[in-house]
Design a protein around this motif. Structure first.
Motif, mmCIF file in Angstrom:
data_model
loop_
_atom_site.group_PDB
_atom_site.id
_atom_site.type_symbol
_atom_site.label_atom_id
_atom_site.label_comp_id
_atom_site.label_asym_id
_atom_site.label_seq_id
_atom_site.Cartn_x
_atom_site.Cartn_y
_atom_site.Cartn_z
ATOM 1 N N GLU A 82 0.834 -1.200 0.000
ATOM 2 C CA GLU A 82 0.000 0.000 0.000
ATOM 3 C C GLU A 82 0.869 1.251 0.000
ATOM 4 O O GLU A 82 1.997 1.235 0.510
ATOM 5 C CB GLU A 82 -0.904 0.051 1.240
ATOM 6 C CG GLU A 82 -1.808 -1.142 1.442
ATOM 7 C CD GLU A 82 -1.229 -2.144 2.408
ATOM 8 O OE1 GLU A 82 -1.999 -2.883 3.043
ATOM 9 O OE2 GLU A 82 0.006 -2.203 2.531
ATOM 10 N N CYS B 283 -2.764 0.169 -3.882
ATOM 11 C CA CYS B 283 -2.278 -1.146 -3.454
ATOM 12 C C CYS B 283 -1.805 -1.895 -4.696
ATOM 13 O O CYS B 283 -2.600 -2.131 -5.613
ATOM 14 C CB CYS B 283 -3.382 -1.915 -2.753
ATOM 15 S SG CYS B 283 -2.993 -3.663 -2.422
ATOM 16 N N MET C 228 -10.651 -7.816 -4.154
ATOM 17 C CA MET C 228 -9.679 -6.991 -3.440
ATOM 18 C C MET C 228 -10.409 -6.072 -2.475
ATOM 19 O O MET C 228 -11.392 -5.422 -2.847
ATOM 20 C CB MET C 228 -8.857 -6.166 -4.420
ATOM 21 C CG MET C 228 -8.093 -7.002 -5.439
ATOM 22 S SD MET C 228 -6.809 -8.036 -4.698
ATOM 23 C CE MET C 228 -5.686 -6.777 -4.072
ATOM 24 N N TRP D 206 -10.314 -3.341 1.151
ATOM 25 C CA TRP D 206 -9.618 -2.413 2.044
ATOM 26 C C TRP D 206 -10.246 -2.527 3.424
ATOM 27 O O TRP D 206 -11.476 -2.549 3.564
ATOM 28 C CB TRP D 206 -9.729 -0.975 1.554
ATOM 29 C CG TRP D 206 -8.913 -0.659 0.348
ATOM 30 C CD1 TRP D 206 -9.310 -0.672 -0.956
ATOM 31 C CD2 TRP D 206 -7.546 -0.246 0.328
ATOM 32 N NE1 TRP D 206 -8.282 -0.314 -1.785
ATOM 33 C CE2 TRP D 206 -7.180 -0.042 -1.023
ATOM 34 C CE3 TRP D 206 -6.574 -0.025 1.309
ATOM 35 C CZ2 TRP D 206 -5.909 0.366 -1.409
ATOM 36 C CZ3 TRP D 206 -5.306 0.373 0.930
ATOM 37 C CH2 TRP D 206 -4.978 0.574 -0.420
ATOM 38 N N ARG E 70 -10.103 -0.568 -9.528
ATOM 39 C CA ARG E 70 -8.956 -1.430 -9.788
ATOM 40 C C ARG E 70 -8.538 -1.345 -11.238
ATOM 41 O O ARG E 70 -9.329 -1.002 -12.116
ATOM 42 C CB ARG E 70 -9.291 -2.876 -9.424
ATOM 43 C CG ARG E 70 -10.389 -3.508 -10.250
ATOM 44 C CD ARG E 70 -10.836 -4.850 -9.632
ATOM 45 N NE ARG E 70 -9.770 -5.844 -9.667
ATOM 46 C CZ ARG E 70 -9.731 -6.920 -8.869
ATOM 47 N NH1 ARG E 70 -10.688 -7.115 -7.976
ATOM 48 N NH2 ARG E 70 -8.740 -7.784 -8.978
ATOM 49 N N CYS F 40 -4.694 -3.209 2.617
ATOM 50 C CA CYS F 40 -5.204 -3.829 1.404
ATOM 51 C C CYS F 40 -5.210 -5.345 1.619
ATOM 52 O O CYS F 40 -4.307 -5.881 2.275
ATOM 53 C CB CYS F 40 -4.278 -3.459 0.240
ATOM 54 S SG CYS F 40 -4.634 -4.250 -1.325
#
Length: 126
Positions: free
Chosen positions: A6, A22, A34, A36, A72, A96
């Motif tokens: 990160e 990340c 993915m 957080w 992303r 992350c």
């Protein structure tokens, strides 16, 4: 060994914006969800956001909904967290995380994730 790194944390005034990044060391993250998470001193880890492998689905924690945006770029094996209208209570270490095989309904749980980054500090001043 997969690594998540990160960056982008720092000190910002309340009401400001900050963008976290990340980067995964994996060859591809296309099929990974993915997420957080964050953890403030003396508090439990808190779910922030998660994004599906292709980016079609997102989910946010109630405390950040409408202020944070997860996105992303699979070509870069990178996940982003855009944070706006920051509040003092957003101060935490932000992590992350990557999940390789968990149902979407369980992805608000930290225990669902297979890989974690080392975290980046976000401090929001009043």
């Amino acid at each position: 060994q997969v690594q998540l790194v990160e960056s982008g944390g720092g000190l910002v005034q309340a009401g400001g914006t900050l963008n976290l990044t990340c980067v995964a060391s994996a060859r591809t993250i296309d099929n990974w969800k993915m997420g957080w998470f964050r953890q403030a001193p003396g508090k439990e880890r808190e779910f922030v956001a998660v994004i599906s492998g292709r980016g079609a689905l997102t989910l946010y924690g109630d405390s950040v909904k409408g202020r944070f945006t997860i996105s992303r770029d699979n070509a870069k094996a990178t996940v982003y967290l855009q944070m706006s209208a920051l509040k003092v209570e957003d101060t935490a270490i932000y992590y992350c995380a990557a999940d390789t095989n968990t149902p979407w309904s369980q992805l608000h749980l930290g225990s669902s994730y297979d890989y974690w980054g080392q975290g980046t500090q976000v401090t929001v001043s009043s």
